[in-house]
Design an enzyme around this catalytic site. Structure first.
Site, PDB file in Angstrom:
ATOM      1  N   ASP A  31       8.458   2.946  10.738  1.00 56.07           N
ATOM      2  CA  ASP A  31       8.743   1.685  11.682  1.00 56.07           C
ATOM      3  C   ASP A  31       7.403   1.402  12.510  1.00 56.07           C
ATOM      4  O   ASP A  31       6.712   2.297  12.880  1.00 56.07           O
ATOM      5  CB  ASP A  31       9.753   1.934  12.655  1.00 56.07           C
ATOM      6  CG  ASP A  31       9.898   0.988  13.598  1.00 56.07           C
ATOM      7  OD1 ASP A  31      10.499  -0.043  13.311  1.00 56.07           O
ATOM      8  OD2 ASP A  31       9.476   1.112  14.661  1.00 56.07           O
ATOM      9  N   GLU A  80      -1.950  -1.745   8.902  1.00 55.11           N
ATOM     10  CA  GLU A  80      -1.142  -2.885   8.686  1.00 55.11           C
ATOM     11  C   GLU A  80       0.347  -2.621   8.592  1.00 55.11           C
ATOM     12  O   GLU A  80       0.783  -1.577   8.038  1.00 55.11           O
ATOM     13  CB  GLU A  80      -1.576  -3.218   7.015  1.00 55.11           C
ATOM     14  CG  GLU A  80      -0.844  -4.728   6.523  1.00 55.11           C
ATOM     15  CD  GLU A  80      -0.804  -5.122   5.275  1.00 55.11           C
ATOM     16  OE1 GLU A  80      -1.431  -4.381   4.314  1.00 55.11           O
ATOM     17  OE2 GLU A  80      -0.240  -6.096   5.090  1.00 55.11           O
ATOM     18  N   ASP A 140       9.363 -10.169   8.965  1.00 56.86           N
ATOM     19  CA  ASP A 140      10.779 -10.756   8.695  1.00 56.86           C
ATOM     20  C   ASP A 140      11.074 -11.406  10.231  1.00 56.86           C
ATOM     21  O   ASP A 140      10.936 -11.063  11.150  1.00 56.86           O
ATOM     22  CB  ASP A 140      11.812  -9.617   8.620  1.00 56.86           C
ATOM     23  CG  ASP A 140      11.427  -8.775   7.645  1.00 56.86           C
ATOM     24  OD1 ASP A 140      10.977  -9.268   6.425  1.00 56.86           O
ATOM     25  OD2 ASP A 140      11.883  -7.550   7.268  1.00 56.86           O
ATOM     26  N   GLU A 165       5.381   0.977   6.434  1.00 58.08           N
ATOM     27  CA  GLU A 165       6.405   0.391   5.639  1.00 58.08           C
ATOM     28  C   GLU A 165       7.709   1.015   5.832  1.00 58.08           C
ATOM     29  O   GLU A 165       7.624   2.310   6.005  1.00 58.08           O
ATOM     30  CB  GLU A 165       6.252   0.142   4.202  1.00 58.08           C
ATOM     31  CG  GLU A 165       6.116  -0.956   3.369  1.00 58.08           C
ATOM     32  CD  GLU A 165       6.955  -2.152   3.670  1.00 58.08           C
ATOM     33  OE1 GLU A 165       8.371  -1.822   3.918  1.00 58.08           O
ATOM     34  OE2 GLU A 165       6.640  -3.279   3.940  1.00 58.08           O
TER      35      GLU A 165
HETATM   36  C1  SAM Z   1       8.533 -10.490   4.366  1.00 51.72           C
HETATM   37  S1  SAM Z   1       7.638  -8.983   4.100  1.00 51.72           S
HETATM   38  C2  SAM Z   1       5.966  -9.001   4.186  1.00 51.72           C
HETATM   39  C3  SAM Z   1       5.104  -8.319   3.283  1.00 51.72           C
HETATM   40  C4  SAM Z   1       3.795  -8.452   3.266  1.00 51.72           C
HETATM   41  N1  SAM Z   1       3.113  -8.456   4.540  1.00 51.72           N
HETATM   42  C5  SAM Z   1       3.507  -9.676   2.696  1.00 51.72           C
HETATM   43  O1  SAM Z   1       2.950 -10.733   3.254  1.00 51.72           O
HETATM   44  O2  SAM Z   1       3.750  -9.999   1.423  1.00 51.72           O
HETATM   45  C6  SAM Z   1       7.798  -7.898   5.597  1.00 51.72           C
HETATM   46  C7  SAM Z   1       7.635  -6.738   5.467  1.00 51.72           C
HETATM   47  O3  SAM Z   1       7.761  -5.670   6.460  1.00 51.72           O
HETATM   48  C8  SAM Z   1       8.590  -4.565   6.263  1.00 51.72           C
HETATM   49  N2  SAM Z   1       9.027  -4.306   7.672  1.00 51.72           N
HETATM   50  C9  SAM Z   1      10.108  -5.221   8.404  1.00 51.72           C
HETATM   51  N3  SAM Z   1      10.129  -4.439   9.824  1.00 51.72           N
HETATM   52  C10 SAM Z   1       9.133  -3.406   9.680  1.00 51.72           C
HETATM   53  C11 SAM Z   1       8.812  -2.383  10.673  1.00 51.72           C
HETATM   54  N4  SAM Z   1       9.551  -2.444  11.936  1.00 51.72           N
HETATM   55  N5  SAM Z   1       7.831  -1.544  10.396  1.00 51.72           N
HETATM   56  C12 SAM Z   1       7.196  -1.523   9.157  1.00 51.72           C
HETATM   57  N6  SAM Z   1       7.463  -2.450   8.199  1.00 51.72           N
HETATM   58  C13 SAM Z   1       8.452  -3.379   8.422  1.00 51.72           C
HETATM   59  C14 SAM Z   1       9.543  -4.846   5.408  1.00 51.72           C
HETATM   60  O4  SAM Z   1      10.214  -3.824   4.640  1.00 51.72           O
HETATM   61  C15 SAM Z   1       8.923  -5.915   4.388  1.00 51.72           C
HETATM   62  O5  SAM Z   1       8.287  -5.310   3.405  1.00 51.72           O
END
Ligand code: SAM
Length: 325
Positions: free
Chosen positions: A114, A62, A137, A85
């Site tokens: 990442d 995930e 995001d 994350e």
């Molecule tokens: C809008 S939140 C959604 C979190 C979760 N999936 C939810 O639906 O509640 C987006 C998450 O993706 C993480 N994130 C953003 N870019 C990422 C990347 N390149 N790799 C891993 N995580 C990332 C952010 O830190 C954030 O916690």
């Protein structure tokens, strides 16, 4: 006192320093506690690779697992899953949730990484069964930073097993269109319907605001084994291509990090852009684009800063005309 130091190092957002303090703390002592509730790509490589955590052809990833709710759901269904994350805060929340659900060894399930870099650098071809990306995001105002592009889906296709599936959801209509276009433009995959529970914090948040949920899923039909060389995102970034194309690829040795091959360099809007291959001492060689912006080295297309000192030094010296270190 030492624990306070560790907390301070973490608070300063210098996880490598926190690790140093941790190692100093643990050196010569028989402490059994794990101070960091998640692991790093480097630690995974050191323990022998991702297959120490996920069985080949069965594992689930995930990307952007947030507070870990969905990860817990996956694991409660009996899946072997790993949550990625980039936010320490989210990782701590996710670790708490996992522990509450009975998955005490949280560093086996959570990785600070990442998503794109992890897929590129740590996951072998045809390895994963499922990948989830829920409410990524949308980067309103900087859509070039969005994770889902054709290049990303090609990477996903190669890392999933044939028959493996990718699941994506977003509340953002324009991003949804981008996801749909990327799926349609990617060879070797077939869109499929996807229903089922989606209990995540952001799903609830957007539902409460009356926003739609766009879901996408596809199944991998075949591998093409050729990650697109020309990332469409990077085409947008490059202003004048190949001003400094080295006649032969340049090999730079990196202290403790193996070798970096600079295949091409470009003058981009925001700095010097390098098409590189990193040959780490462990794991696979990885192709990547690095952007040197002032004194910062940024991994594209995710725009995360690379803080490995030898890599930064080597690329900076190369950019300033000094060929090797
Ligand atoms: C809008 S939140 C959604 C979190 C979760 N999936 C939810 O639906 O509640 C987006 C998450 O993706 C993480 N994130 C953003 N870019 C990422 C990347 N390149 N790799 C891993 N995580 C990332 C952010 O830190 C954030 O916690």
């Amino acid at each position: 006192m030492q624990y306070a130091l560790l907390k301070l190092a973490e608070a300063l957002k210098a996880p490598h320093r926190a690790n140093k303090v941790k190692h100093r703390l643990l050196k010569g002592k028989s402490l059994q506690i794990t101070l960091t509730p998640f692991s790093s790509p480097r630690e995974i490589l050191k323990m022998g690779g991702i297959h120490r955590l996920l069985p080949k052809g069965e594992g689930v990833l995930e990307i952007g697992c947030g507070n870990g709710e969905f990860l817990v759901q996956l694991m409660a269904e009996g899946k072997t899953a790993l949550g990625l994350e980039i936010s320490n805060r989210c990782l701590r929340k996710a670790a708490f949730r996992l522990r509450e659900a009975g998955f005490a060894e949280t560093s086996r399930y959570l990785v600070k990484s990442d998503g794109v870099a992890f897929l590129r650098w740590l996951v072998p071809q045809g390895f994963l069964k499922e990948i989830y990306l829920l409410f990524p995001d949308p980067w309103d105002g900087s859509p070039q930073r969005r994770i889902v592009t054709k290049g990303f889906l090609e990477l996903v296709r190669e890392r999933l097993v044939v028959g493996g599936r990718m699941f994506m959801a977003t509340d953002h209509t324009e991003y949804a269109r981008q996801m749909e276009r990327a799926i349609l433009n990617t060879e070797g995959i077939e869109p499929v319907d996807w229903e089922g529970p989606l209990g995540t914090k952001y799903h609830r948040k957007w539902l409460a605001q009356g926003r739609p949920t766009h879901r996408f899923s596809f199944v991998v039909k075949r591998h093409l084994d050729e990650l697109s060389e020309q990332n469409p995102l990077l085409d947008l970034e490059v202003e004048s291509p190949a001003i400094g194309t080295p006649e032969l690829p340049m090999v730079l040795s990196l202290e403790h990090e193996g070798h970096l091959i600079i295949e091409r360099s470009y003058q981009a809007d925001e700095g010097r852009l390098f098409k590189t291959v990193l040959n780490p001492p462990w794991g696979m060689a990885q192709k990547q684009f690095l952007l040197l912006k002032k004194d910062k080295l940024i991994l594209l297309p995710t725009w995360h800063e690379i803080v490995i000192p030898s890599l930064l030094k080597a690329v900076s010296l190369f950019a300033s005309g000094i060929p090797s270190v």
